[in-house]
Design a protein around this motif. Sequence first.
Motif, PDB file in Angstrom:
ATOM      1  N   ALA A  54       1.003  -1.593   0.200  1.00 50.97           N
ATOM      2  CA  ALA A  54      -0.114  -0.190  -0.307  1.00 50.97           C
ATOM      3  C   ALA A  54       0.717   1.194   0.354  1.00 50.97           C
ATOM      4  CB  ALA A  54      -0.890   0.133   1.038  1.00 50.97           C
ATOM      5  N   SER A  55       2.037   1.786   0.597  1.00 47.53           N
ATOM      6  CA  SER A  55       2.694   2.255   0.963  1.00 47.53           C
ATOM      7  C   SER A  55       3.267   2.515  -0.420  1.00 47.53           C
ATOM      8  CB  SER A  55       3.449   2.078   2.119  1.00 47.53           C
ATOM      9  OG  SER A  55       3.151   1.793   3.044  1.00 47.53           O
ATOM     10  N   LEU A  56       4.324   1.894  -0.869  1.00 49.53           N
ATOM     11  CA  LEU A  56       5.027   1.654  -2.402  1.00 49.53           C
ATOM     12  C   LEU A  56       3.571   2.035  -3.410  1.00 49.53           C
ATOM     13  CD1 LEU A  56       7.839  -1.206  -2.309  1.00 49.53           C
ATOM     14  CD2 LEU A  56       7.628   1.685  -2.079  1.00 49.53           C
ATOM     15  N   THR A  57       3.162   1.340  -3.418  1.00 53.36           N
ATOM     16  CA  THR A  57       1.332   2.153  -4.255  1.00 53.36           C
ATOM     17  C   THR A  57       1.322   3.264  -4.595  1.00 53.36           C
ATOM     18  OG1 THR A  57       0.987  -0.429  -4.458  1.00 53.36           O
ATOM     19  CG2 THR A  57      -0.193   1.120  -5.430  1.00 53.36           C
ATOM     20  N   VAL A  58       0.404   3.989  -2.973  1.00 57.60           N
ATOM     21  CA  VAL A  58       0.922   5.408  -2.846  1.00 57.60           C
ATOM     22  C   VAL A  58       1.663   6.460  -3.325  1.00 57.60           C
ATOM     23  CG1 VAL A  58       0.045   7.617  -1.403  1.00 57.60           C
ATOM     24  CG2 VAL A  58      -1.272   5.163  -1.217  1.00 57.60           C
ATOM     25  N   ILE A  59       3.335   5.555  -3.218  1.00 55.39           N
ATOM     26  CA  ILE A  59       4.216   6.790  -3.452  1.00 55.39           C
ATOM     27  C   ILE A  59       4.608   6.922  -4.624  1.00 55.39           C
ATOM     28  CG2 ILE A  59       6.751   6.610  -2.753  1.00 55.39           C
ATOM     29  CD1 ILE A  59       6.617   5.409  -0.449  1.00 55.39           C
ATOM     30  N   TRP A  60       4.264   5.392  -5.578  1.00 53.20           N
ATOM     31  CA  TRP A  60       4.480   5.829  -6.669  1.00 53.20           C
ATOM     32  C   TRP A  60       3.067   6.234  -7.704  1.00 53.20           C
ATOM     33  CZ3 TRP A  60       8.281   4.693 -10.394  1.00 53.20           C
ATOM     34  CH2 TRP A  60       8.053   4.643 -11.348  1.00 53.20           C
ATOM     35  N   ALA A  61       2.495   6.598  -6.940  1.00 53.17           N
ATOM     36  CA  ALA A  61       0.584   7.224  -7.518  1.00 53.17           C
ATOM     37  C   ALA A  61       1.488   8.903  -6.945  1.00 53.17           C
ATOM     38  CB  ALA A  61      -0.184   6.728  -7.169  1.00 53.17           C
ATOM     39  N   MET A  62       1.916   9.634  -6.224  1.00 56.88           N
ATOM     40  CA  MET A  62       2.716  10.359  -6.118  1.00 56.88           C
ATOM     41  C   MET A  62       3.464  10.798  -7.350  1.00 56.88           C
ATOM     42  SD  MET A  62       1.816  11.330  -1.855  1.00 56.88           S
ATOM     43  CE  MET A  62       2.856  10.397  -0.689  1.00 56.88           C
ATOM     44  N   ILE A  63       4.979  10.022  -7.387  1.00 60.37           N
ATOM     45  CA  ILE A  63       5.914  10.396  -7.778  1.00 60.37           C
ATOM     46  C   ILE A  63       5.460  10.609  -9.411  1.00 60.37           C
ATOM     47  CG2 ILE A  63       7.816   8.796  -8.765  1.00 60.37           C
ATOM     48  CD1 ILE A  63       8.015   8.098  -6.171  1.00 60.37           C
ATOM     49  N   THR A  64       4.474   9.514 -10.103  1.00 64.57           N
ATOM     50  CA  THR A  64       3.587   9.769 -11.389  1.00 64.57           C
ATOM     51  C   THR A  64       3.224  10.909 -12.034  1.00 64.57           C
ATOM     52  OG1 THR A  64       2.145   8.308 -11.208  1.00 64.57           O
ATOM     53  CG2 THR A  64       4.716   7.601 -11.645  1.00 64.57           C
ATOM     54  N   GLY A  65       2.740  11.281 -10.822  1.00 66.31           N
ATOM     55  CA  GLY A  65       1.232  12.548 -10.957  1.00 66.31           C
ATOM     56  C   GLY A  65       0.052  11.884 -10.526  1.00 66.31           C
ATOM     57  N   ASP A  66      -0.071  10.939 -10.715  1.00 61.99           N
ATOM     58  CA  ASP A  66      -1.842   9.880 -10.787  1.00 61.99           C
ATOM     59  C   ASP A  66      -2.148  10.288  -9.036  1.00 61.99           C
ATOM     60  OD1 ASP A  66      -1.169   8.846 -13.116  1.00 61.99           O
ATOM     61  OD2 ASP A  66      -1.292   6.764 -12.181  1.00 61.99           O
TER      62      ASP A  66
END
Length: 108
Positions: free
Chosen positions: A67-79
């Motif tokens: 969950a943490s990495l999914t949210v972090i990735w979404a923030m990094i990619t602008g999603d």
Amino acid sequence: MAWAVLIASGVLEAVWATALGKSEGFTKLWPSVIFFAGCILSMLGLAWAMRDIATGTAYAVWVGIGASLTVIWAMITGDMDISWARILLLLGLVGCIVGLKLIDPGHE
């Protein structure tokens, strides 16, 4: 070794969760392939790690990492928008994951 496998499985959970979102209901080939491969490998790793790590701890850590990495990735990619509230909540989640690792008594 079980903890390393569990962490890798948590990373793969983030991979398959992200791929699932990108697959648009399994209508896109490569995100769908990545989803299925990531999901299978993630589950196999979780199952293997649960031989040495208590089920509740292993599952909570696996979900927390994913969950943490999914949210972090979404923030990094602008999603997803980056906000201080999200960052603080993620830090709290990561702190809980580390805490579970520290107090884990092993397989029950």
